[in-house]
Design a protein around this motif. Structure first.
Motif, PDB file in Angstrom:
ATOM      1  N   GLY A  23       0.788  -1.212   0.000  1.00 61.02           N
ATOM      2  CA  GLY A  23       0.000   0.000   0.000  1.00 61.02           C
ATOM      3  C   GLY A  23       0.831   1.277   0.000  1.00 61.02           C
ATOM      4  O   GLY A  23       0.646   2.138  -0.878  1.00 61.02           O
ATOM      5  N   PRO A  24       1.742   1.480   0.969  1.00 64.91           N
ATOM      6  CA  PRO A  24       2.555   2.702   0.967  1.00 64.91           C
ATOM      7  C   PRO A  24       3.387   2.867  -0.302  1.00 64.91           C
ATOM      8  O   PRO A  24       3.581   3.994  -0.772  1.00 64.91           O
ATOM      9  N   VAL A  25       3.870   1.760  -0.864  1.00 65.56           N
ATOM     10  CA  VAL A  25       4.642   1.837  -2.109  1.00 65.56           C
ATOM     11  C   VAL A  25       3.753   2.325  -3.245  1.00 65.56           C
ATOM     12  O   VAL A  25       4.141   3.203  -4.031  1.00 65.56           O
ATOM     13  N   VAL A  26       2.542   1.770  -3.346  1.00 64.34           N
ATOM     14  CA  VAL A  26       1.593   2.200  -4.381  1.00 64.34           C
ATOM     15  C   VAL A  26       1.237   3.672  -4.194  1.00 64.34           C
ATOM     16  O   VAL A  26       1.183   4.440  -5.163  1.00 64.34           O
ATOM     17  N   GLY A  27       0.998   4.077  -2.943  1.00 65.49           N
ATOM     18  CA  GLY A  27       0.673   5.467  -2.674  1.00 65.49           C
ATOM     19  C   GLY A  27       1.794   6.411  -3.067  1.00 65.49           C
ATOM     20  O   GLY A  27       1.554   7.496  -3.618  1.00 65.49           O
ATOM     21  N   SER A  28       3.035   6.022  -2.794  1.00 66.57           N
ATOM     22  CA  SER A  28       4.174   6.873  -3.156  1.00 66.57           C
ATOM     23  C   SER A  28       4.320   6.978  -4.672  1.00 66.57           C
ATOM     24  O   SER A  28       4.620   8.056  -5.200  1.00 66.57           O
ATOM     25  N   LEU A  29       4.106   5.873  -5.387  1.00 69.88           N
ATOM     26  CA  LEU A  29       4.171   5.907  -6.845  1.00 69.88           C
ATOM     27  C   LEU A  29       3.097   6.832  -7.405  1.00 69.88           C
ATOM     28  O   LEU A  29       3.351   7.651  -8.294  1.00 69.88           O
ATOM     29  N   PHE A  30       1.874   6.706  -6.883  1.00 70.55           N
ATOM     30  CA  PHE A  30       0.754   7.511  -7.366  1.00 70.55           C
ATOM     31  C   PHE A  30       1.018   8.995  -7.124  1.00 70.55           C
ATOM     32  O   PHE A  30       0.862   9.831  -8.024  1.00 70.55           O
ATOM     33  N   LEU A  31       1.436   9.346  -5.917  1.00 69.86           N
ATOM     34  CA  LEU A  31       1.605  10.752  -5.551  1.00 69.86           C
ATOM     35  C   LEU A  31       2.820  11.372  -6.246  1.00 69.86           C
ATOM     36  O   LEU A  31       2.843  12.585  -6.488  1.00 69.86           O
ATOM     37  N   THR A  32       3.828  10.562  -6.576  1.00 70.86           N
ATOM     38  CA  THR A  32       5.015  11.078  -7.259  1.00 70.86           C
ATOM     39  C   THR A  32       4.770  11.250  -8.748  1.00 70.86           C
ATOM     40  O   THR A  32       5.212  12.231  -9.355  1.00 70.86           O
ATOM     41  N   LEU A  33       4.053  10.311  -9.346  1.00 69.11           N
ATOM     42  CA  LEU A  33       3.828  10.345 -10.790  1.00 69.11           C
ATOM     43  C   LEU A  33       2.696  11.281 -11.198  1.00 69.11           C
ATOM     44  O   LEU A  33       2.697  11.806 -12.312  1.00 69.11           O
ATOM     45  N   LEU A  34       1.722  11.484 -10.308  1.00 69.18           N
ATOM     46  CA  LEU A  34       0.544  12.268 -10.673  1.00 69.18           C
ATOM     47  C   LEU A  34       0.880  13.678 -11.161  1.00 69.18           C
ATOM     48  O   LEU A  34       0.370  14.095 -12.210  1.00 69.18           O
ATOM     49  N   PRO A  35       1.732  14.444 -10.458  1.00 64.89           N
ATOM     50  CA  PRO A  35       2.062  15.784 -10.982  1.00 64.89           C
ATOM     51  C   PRO A  35       2.723  15.736 -12.358  1.00 64.89           C
ATOM     52  O   PRO A  35       2.513  16.633 -13.180  1.00 64.89           O
ATOM     53  N   GLU A  36       3.541  14.694 -12.615  1.00 60.96           N
ATOM     54  CA  GLU A  36       4.196  14.571 -13.917  1.00 60.96           C
ATOM     55  C   GLU A  36       3.177  14.250 -15.005  1.00 60.96           C
ATOM     56  O   GLU A  36       3.243  14.785 -16.118  1.00 60.96           O
ATOM     57  N   LEU A  37       2.207  13.376 -14.701  1.00 61.31           N
ATOM     58  CA  LEU A  37       1.191  13.003 -15.683  1.00 61.31           C
ATOM     59  C   LEU A  37       0.253  14.170 -15.998  1.00 61.31           C
ATOM     60  O   LEU A  37      -0.316  14.236 -17.100  1.00 61.31           O
ATOM     61  N   LEU A  38       0.091  15.080 -15.033  1.00 59.87           N
ATOM     62  CA  LEU A  38      -0.811  16.222 -15.220  1.00 59.87           C
ATOM     63  C   LEU A  38      -0.075  17.481 -15.670  1.00 59.87           C
ATOM     64  O   LEU A  38      -0.669  18.555 -15.697  1.00 59.87           O
ATOM     65  N   ARG A  39       1.201  17.346 -16.019  1.00 51.41           N
ATOM     66  CA  ARG A  39       2.004  18.518 -16.367  1.00 51.41           C
ATOM     67  C   ARG A  39       1.409  19.278 -17.550  1.00 51.41           C
ATOM     68  O   ARG A  39       1.515  20.504 -17.640  1.00 51.41           O
ATOM     69  N   GLY A  40       0.762  18.584 -18.471  1.00 48.28           N
ATOM     70  CA  GLY A  40       0.188  19.241 -19.651  1.00 48.28           C
ATOM     71  C   GLY A  40      -0.981  20.148 -19.341  1.00 48.28           C
ATOM     72  O   GLY A  40      -1.404  20.947 -20.192  1.00 48.28           O
ATOM     73  N   LEU A  41      -1.537  20.057 -18.128  1.00 48.45           N
ATOM     74  CA  LEU A  41      -2.681  20.904 -17.768  1.00 48.45           C
ATOM     75  C   LEU A  41      -2.260  22.294 -17.296  1.00 48.45           C
ATOM     76  O   LEU A  41      -3.130  23.136 -17.022  1.00 48.45           O
ATOM     77  N   ASN A  42      -0.979  22.516 -17.199  1.00 48.61           N
ATOM     78  CA  ASN A  42      -0.429  23.825 -16.828  1.00 48.61           C
ATOM     79  C   ASN A  42      -1.016  24.346 -15.516  1.00 48.61           C
ATOM     80  O   ASN A  42      -0.854  23.726 -14.477  1.00 48.61           O
ATOM     81  N   ASP A  43      -1.732  25.477 -15.566  1.00 51.72           N
ATOM     82  CA  ASP A  43      -2.211  26.131 -14.348  1.00 51.72           C
ATOM     83  C   ASP A  43      -3.253  25.312 -13.598  1.00 51.72           C
ATOM     84  O   ASP A  43      -3.487  25.549 -12.408  1.00 51.72           O
ATOM     85  N   PHE A  44      -3.916  24.373 -14.285  1.00 47.75           N
ATOM     86  CA  PHE A  44      -4.969  23.582 -13.643  1.00 47.75           C
ATOM     87  C   PHE A  44      -4.426  22.285 -13.032  1.00 47.75           C
ATOM     88  O   PHE A  44      -5.182  21.498 -12.497  1.00 47.75           O
ATOM     89  N   ARG A  45      -3.124  22.097 -13.120  1.00 51.16           N
ATOM     90  CA  ARG A  45      -2.545  20.834 -12.669  1.00 51.16           C
ATOM     91  C   ARG A  45      -2.779  20.603 -11.178  1.00 51.16           C
ATOM     92  O   ARG A  45      -3.222  19.536 -10.772  1.00 51.16           O
ATOM     93  N   LEU A  46      -2.526  21.616 -10.368  1.00 51.38           N
ATOM     94  CA  LEU A  46      -2.681  21.457  -8.917  1.00 51.38           C
ATOM     95  C   LEU A  46      -4.143  21.260  -8.530  1.00 51.38           C
ATOM     96  O   LEU A  46      -4.451  20.532  -7.580  1.00 51.38           O
TER      97      LEU A  46
END
Length: 289
Positions: free
Chosen positions: A229-252
């Motif tokens: 579980g913690p490993v999956v959570g760390s992968l999700f939280l680390t990769l999510l900002p990178e996957l949403l980088r194309g949304l620019n100002d709406f990423r956060l």
């Protein structure tokens, strides 16, 4: 082969950060598994990072020795801190450990000759290799898996469920809580040492309140009912900002919205063995029919 080399040149830091963040999530998993809500792991990571970096830069210590120092110092500090704070529980322990993190940050800011103060330490040798992170993560997972199945792991679970009842059953609650606290500091310090020798630069603001909440979120988001579980959570939280980088100002905004949806609809985390068993059980029944 050439495409892999190009990928590694671009994303190597991200891939290694995934492993380091997984160790950080596991560092707080071990304290949560003993029923302790501690927010000191970011501070322990910072102590490990600064200790190992100072040993490397000021004393030209070998990388292995610097990492050993980055592990030993947080463990020593955790032992001393645990003597004072582990009689607390719940939100009071969280507040005490959070205050400790602020003490560490202020101390770093006011010891410029040693830590660089607000400017941090720059030019840390890039000595962390992919196999260092992989080996460290594998050792941590193996250690925690053995601990989970051992008598100590069962004692942790008993303390988490009911500390008073565990004490009445003959479990030394203070010793077990101290062990969990020191082990969490050990893993966080290791992650800090590896991270410092990967990023060239460290500063006091990297190990403050935001990082403490991020580490806790990674563990809770993935689920603390298993090591995965913690490993999956760390992968999700680390990769999510990178996957949403194309949304620019709406990423956060989208990032926060996704986290809220996960918490609302998956309260036991992304990785919930019980949910998977129910799902596969239903599919098996449908197949039998």
């Amino acid at each position: 082969m050439e495409s892999f080399e190009n990928f590694w040149q671009i994303y190597s830091n991200l891939v290694l950060t995934l492993g380091i963040n997984a160790m950080l999530a596991l560092s707080i998993y071990i304290t949560l598994s003993c029923g302790m809500l501690s927010l000191a792991n970011a501070a322990f990571m910072g102590i490990g990072a600064y200790t190992s970096s100072i040993l490397t830069m000021s004393y030209e210590a070998p990388f292995a020795l610097a990492l050993a120092g980055g592990i030993a110092m947080p463990m020593l500090v955790a032992f001393i801190l645990g003597k004072v704070t582990l009689h607390l529980s719940g939100v009071y322990l969280a507040m005490a450990t959070l205050a400790f993190g602020e003490v560490v940050r202020i101390t770093v800011l006011n010891t410029e000759s040693l830590t660089g103060g607000a400017l941090g330490l720059n030019g840390i040798p890039n000595q962390t290799q992919w196999w260092h992170v992989l080996l460290a993560l594998a050792v941590v997972l193996a250690m925690l898996a053995c601990l989970r199945r051992s008598k100590v792991g069962r004692a942790f679970e008993a303390i988490k469920e009911d500390e008073t009842a565990a004490g009445l059953m003959g479990i030394n609650t203070n010793a077990n809580k101290m062990l969990a606290f020191v082990l969490g500091a050990c893993i966080a310090g290791l992650a800090g040492g590896l991270s410092a020798h990967l990023t060239y630069f460290i500063g006091p603001n990297e190990y403050g309140f935001d990082r403490a909440v991020e580490i806790l979120t990674m563990a809770i988001l993935g689920g603390i009912n298993s090591l995965i579980g913690p490993v999956v959570g760390s992968l999700f939280l680390t990769l999510l900002p990178e996957l949403l980088r194309g949304l620019n100002d709406f990423r956060l905004v989208v990032n926060g919205l996704l986290l809220v949806l996960v918490v609302l609809f998956l309260p036991r985390g992304l990785w919930d063995p019980a949910r998977f068993k129910r799902l596969f059980g239903r599919q098996a029944k449908k197949g039998a029919q």
